[in-house]
Design a protein around this motif. Sequence first.
Motif, PDB file in Angstrom:
ATOM      1  N   ILE A  43       0.847  -1.205   0.000  1.00 58.56           N
ATOM      2  CA  ILE A  43       0.000   0.000   0.000  1.00 58.56           C
ATOM      3  C   ILE A  43       0.881   1.253   0.000  1.00 58.56           C
ATOM      4  O   ILE A  43       0.598   2.226  -0.693  1.00 58.56           O
ATOM      5  CB  ILE A  43      -0.943   0.006   1.229  1.00 58.56           C
ATOM      6  CG1 ILE A  43      -1.908  -1.174   1.132  1.00 58.56           C
ATOM      7  CG2 ILE A  43      -1.725   1.322   1.308  1.00 58.56           C
ATOM      8  CD1 ILE A  43      -2.799  -1.341   2.338  1.00 58.56           C
ATOM      9  N   ALA A  44       1.998   1.184   0.761  1.00 61.73           N
ATOM     10  CA  ALA A  44       2.871   2.358   0.897  1.00 61.73           C
ATOM     11  C   ALA A  44       3.418   2.814  -0.457  1.00 61.73           C
ATOM     12  O   ALA A  44       3.543   4.015  -0.701  1.00 61.73           O
ATOM     13  CB  ALA A  44       4.014   2.042   1.855  1.00 61.73           C
ATOM     14  N   ILE A  45       3.709   1.865  -1.371  1.00 63.98           N
ATOM     15  CA  ILE A  45       4.277   2.274  -2.660  1.00 63.98           C
ATOM     16  C   ILE A  45       3.283   3.105  -3.473  1.00 63.98           C
ATOM     17  O   ILE A  45       3.683   3.899  -4.313  1.00 63.98           O
ATOM     18  CB  ILE A  45       4.786   1.072  -3.489  1.00 63.98           C
ATOM     19  CG1 ILE A  45       3.678   0.056  -3.735  1.00 63.98           C
ATOM     20  CG2 ILE A  45       6.000   0.428  -2.827  1.00 63.98           C
ATOM     21  CD1 ILE A  45       4.058  -1.000  -4.752  1.00 63.98           C
ATOM     22  N   TYR A  46       1.971   2.935  -3.211  1.00 62.91           N
ATOM     23  CA  TYR A  46       0.985   3.797  -3.870  1.00 62.91           C
ATOM     24  C   TYR A  46       0.768   5.086  -3.089  1.00 62.91           C
ATOM     25  O   TYR A  46       0.410   6.117  -3.648  1.00 62.91           O
ATOM     26  CB  TYR A  46      -0.355   3.057  -4.034  1.00 62.91           C
ATOM     27  CG  TYR A  46      -0.285   1.945  -5.049  1.00 62.91           C
ATOM     28  CD1 TYR A  46      -0.422   2.213  -6.407  1.00 62.91           C
ATOM     29  CD2 TYR A  46      -0.052   0.625  -4.654  1.00 62.91           C
ATOM     30  CE1 TYR A  46      -0.325   1.205  -7.336  1.00 62.91           C
ATOM     31  CE2 TYR A  46       0.049  -0.397  -5.585  1.00 62.91           C
ATOM     32  CZ  TYR A  46      -0.093  -0.098  -6.924  1.00 62.91           C
ATOM     33  OH  TYR A  46       0.012  -1.091  -7.865  1.00 62.91           O
ATOM     34  N   ALA A  47       0.949   5.018  -1.762  1.00 65.24           N
ATOM     35  CA  ALA A  47       0.688   6.183  -0.913  1.00 65.24           C
ATOM     36  C   ALA A  47       1.797   7.228  -1.021  1.00 65.24           C
ATOM     37  O   ALA A  47       1.551   8.414  -0.790  1.00 65.24           O
ATOM     38  CB  ALA A  47       0.531   5.737   0.542  1.00 65.24           C
ATOM     39  N   VAL A  48       3.026   6.812  -1.398  1.00 60.23           N
ATOM     40  CA  VAL A  48       4.163   7.743  -1.395  1.00 60.23           C
ATOM     41  C   VAL A  48       3.880   9.016  -2.196  1.00 60.23           C
ATOM     42  O   VAL A  48       3.977  10.116  -1.648  1.00 60.23           O
ATOM     43  CB  VAL A  48       5.457   7.047  -1.873  1.00 60.23           C
ATOM     44  CG1 VAL A  48       6.527   8.064  -2.252  1.00 60.23           C
ATOM     45  CG2 VAL A  48       5.989   6.117  -0.793  1.00 60.23           C
ATOM     46  N   PRO A  49       3.513   8.925  -3.506  1.00 62.62           N
ATOM     47  CA  PRO A  49       3.291  10.181  -4.229  1.00 62.62           C
ATOM     48  C   PRO A  49       2.123  10.992  -3.672  1.00 62.62           C
ATOM     49  O   PRO A  49       2.194  12.228  -3.624  1.00 62.62           O
ATOM     50  CB  PRO A  49       3.020   9.735  -5.667  1.00 62.62           C
ATOM     51  CG  PRO A  49       2.745   8.288  -5.603  1.00 62.62           C
ATOM     52  CD  PRO A  49       3.397   7.755  -4.376  1.00 62.62           C
ATOM     53  N   VAL A  50       1.061  10.331  -3.191  1.00 67.75           N
ATOM     54  CA  VAL A  50      -0.129  11.041  -2.721  1.00 67.75           C
ATOM     55  C   VAL A  50       0.170  11.792  -1.421  1.00 67.75           C
ATOM     56  O   VAL A  50      -0.102  12.997  -1.305  1.00 67.75           O
ATOM     57  CB  VAL A  50      -1.299  10.049  -2.504  1.00 67.75           C
ATOM     58  CG1 VAL A  50      -2.537  10.786  -2.020  1.00 67.75           C
ATOM     59  CG2 VAL A  50      -1.584   9.282  -3.783  1.00 67.75           C
ATOM     60  N   VAL A  51       0.759  11.084  -0.456  1.00 65.39           N
ATOM     61  CA  VAL A  51       1.027  11.699   0.853  1.00 65.39           C
ATOM     62  C   VAL A  51       2.043  12.828   0.716  1.00 65.39           C
ATOM     63  O   VAL A  51       1.867  13.912   1.281  1.00 65.39           O
ATOM     64  CB  VAL A  51       1.517  10.631   1.859  1.00 65.39           C
ATOM     65  CG1 VAL A  51       1.969  11.285   3.150  1.00 65.39           C
ATOM     66  CG2 VAL A  51       0.418   9.627   2.130  1.00 65.39           C
ATOM     67  N   THR A  52       3.110  12.601  -0.079  1.00 58.67           N
ATOM     68  CA  THR A  52       4.127  13.645  -0.203  1.00 58.67           C
ATOM     69  C   THR A  52       3.577  14.850  -0.962  1.00 58.67           C
ATOM     70  O   THR A  52       3.972  15.982  -0.684  1.00 58.67           O
ATOM     71  CB  THR A  52       5.394  13.125  -0.908  1.00 58.67           C
ATOM     72  OG1 THR A  52       5.027  12.490  -2.133  1.00 58.67           O
ATOM     73  CG2 THR A  52       6.143  12.151  -0.033  1.00 58.67           C
ATOM     74  N   LEU A  53       2.648  14.613  -1.908  1.00 57.18           N
ATOM     75  CA  LEU A  53       2.040  15.752  -2.615  1.00 57.18           C
ATOM     76  C   LEU A  53       1.246  16.619  -1.644  1.00 57.18           C
ATOM     77  O   LEU A  53       1.356  17.847  -1.656  1.00 57.18           O
ATOM     78  CB  LEU A  53       1.126  15.244  -3.746  1.00 57.18           C
ATOM     79  CG  LEU A  53       0.408  16.333  -4.541  1.00 57.18           C
ATOM     80  CD1 LEU A  53       1.409  17.161  -5.338  1.00 57.18           C
ATOM     81  CD2 LEU A  53      -0.632  15.747  -5.475  1.00 57.18           C
ATOM     82  N   MET A  54       0.468  15.974  -0.766  1.00 52.85           N
ATOM     83  CA  MET A  54      -0.329  16.753   0.201  1.00 52.85           C
ATOM     84  C   MET A  54       0.570  17.491   1.186  1.00 52.85           C
ATOM     85  O   MET A  54       0.324  18.648   1.526  1.00 52.85           O
ATOM     86  CB  MET A  54      -1.304  15.827   0.933  1.00 52.85           C
ATOM     87  CG  MET A  54      -2.397  15.314  -0.005  1.00 52.85           C
ATOM     88  SD  MET A  54      -3.757  14.498   0.825  1.00 52.85           S
ATOM     89  CE  MET A  54      -2.981  13.067   1.479  1.00 52.85           C
ATOM     90  N   LEU A  55       1.641  16.814   1.625  1.00 56.34           N
ATOM     91  CA  LEU A  55       2.616  17.457   2.516  1.00 56.34           C
ATOM     92  C   LEU A  55       3.223  18.689   1.839  1.00 56.34           C
ATOM     93  O   LEU A  55       3.325  19.759   2.440  1.00 56.34           O
ATOM     94  CB  LEU A  55       3.711  16.450   2.873  1.00 56.34           C
ATOM     95  CG  LEU A  55       4.854  16.915   3.770  1.00 56.34           C
ATOM     96  CD1 LEU A  55       4.369  17.085   5.192  1.00 56.34           C
ATOM     97  CD2 LEU A  55       6.008  15.934   3.730  1.00 56.34           C
ATOM     98  N   GLY A  56       3.580  18.518   0.551  1.00 55.08           N
ATOM     99  CA  GLY A  56       4.172  19.625  -0.200  1.00 55.08           C
ATOM    100  C   GLY A  56       3.212  20.790  -0.361  1.00 55.08           C
ATOM    101  O   GLY A  56       3.608  21.957  -0.243  1.00 55.08           O
ATOM    102  N   LEU A  57       1.910  20.490  -0.610  1.00 53.13           N
ATOM    103  CA  LEU A  57       0.908  21.556  -0.748  1.00 53.13           C
ATOM    104  C   LEU A  57       0.845  22.403   0.519  1.00 53.13           C
ATOM    105  O   LEU A  57       0.853  23.636   0.456  1.00 53.13           O
ATOM    106  CB  LEU A  57      -0.466  20.943  -1.031  1.00 53.13           C
ATOM    107  CG  LEU A  57      -0.712  20.433  -2.448  1.00 53.13           C
ATOM    108  CD1 LEU A  57      -2.019  19.642  -2.505  1.00 53.13           C
ATOM    109  CD2 LEU A  57      -0.767  21.585  -3.441  1.00 53.13           C
TER     110      LEU A  57
END
Lengths: 181, 175
Positions: free
Chosen positions: B11-25
Amino acid sequence: MYIHMSDKSGSEHTGQSHRDWMRHPAFLGALIGILAAFTQALLISAGGPVAYGFCVACHTRDLVNGLTNIVAGTHLALAPISANAVLPVMSIVGVLIGGYVAAKKSKEHKIRKGTNVDYAIYFLAGVIVLQLAMIFGGCPYRAALRTGYGDLSALVFIISMAAGVIAGAYIMLKWAEREEA
Amino acid sequence: MVAVGILPKDIAIYAVPVVTLMLGLLIGYFAQRSGYCSIGGFRDFYLFRHTRLLSGYITLILASFAGYLFFWFITPAAMEGFFWANTNGLFTAIPGAPGGLSPAAYFLFAIIPGFFIGLICVYLGGCPIRQTVMASEGNYKAAWFFVGMCIGSIIFAAWVSGAVVVLMKSVGFGV
């Protein structure tokens, strides 16, 4: 030569809003620190390294090299967390969009152009700063996270960086004085 | 030892881009609002004794320690090697820099790049995150800095990384 100042630096800022604390750098510092730790707790199974929650230089490297690897089939080096995941870390895309939205909302978005010489200097500086940051293994932000994680070599980096800033500011003061004379 | 986080790996390999994008926003939004800058913090304190920006950077160090400590209590398996100086030796660097060199090499890697990043960025008027945010505010010079970082990523991976390791080994910093 004059000393470039970011628009809102210094303590002269005087806004009168009940949400003023959200505009204080210390609020963002706390936010990044805690969310970086949370991100690691959440995602570390995808791959390391530790203390990698947020880093401008490393995450730019992962984004560019990761997408280049996907599009062009190359094998450029990037952090395990980005190499293992379906897409590399996207925090820099987020920073660009978040900064744009905030600037538009507060009507601070303004096209500021420079000369071609400026562009060449900034481009070259971008290349050089990234090489230096990658040799160390992080930009000032990952250095702070690494220090928080207990890596004292990162604290050495921060002290050295402060010395570099003081040396640079001193040189620019001298330039400014010579131009006035 | 493999670190285990809250999310399992598939699951984490799919969550990486999503979570980091929200953190970056979030970071991008508040960095624009506050003018956040690490280099600027040291510069303003040295030149004007202003502590506003510097307090942001110092809070980041303290908050990250508090955050890592908190999650070390909750999910110790995800906080591999915390507290680093205690578990891995006093000045051992966390991985990220080119590998396979002696600890003394990483000490040099902290001192020399640190000094020159400070020197260059104070001339440019901001650290990498300030440049990135200024680029999103419409500053063309900062945008060129960002383009330089992107091209620099490929240059580093293709040539500089290997060259630095060869150079350091040739002057006796190999393992």
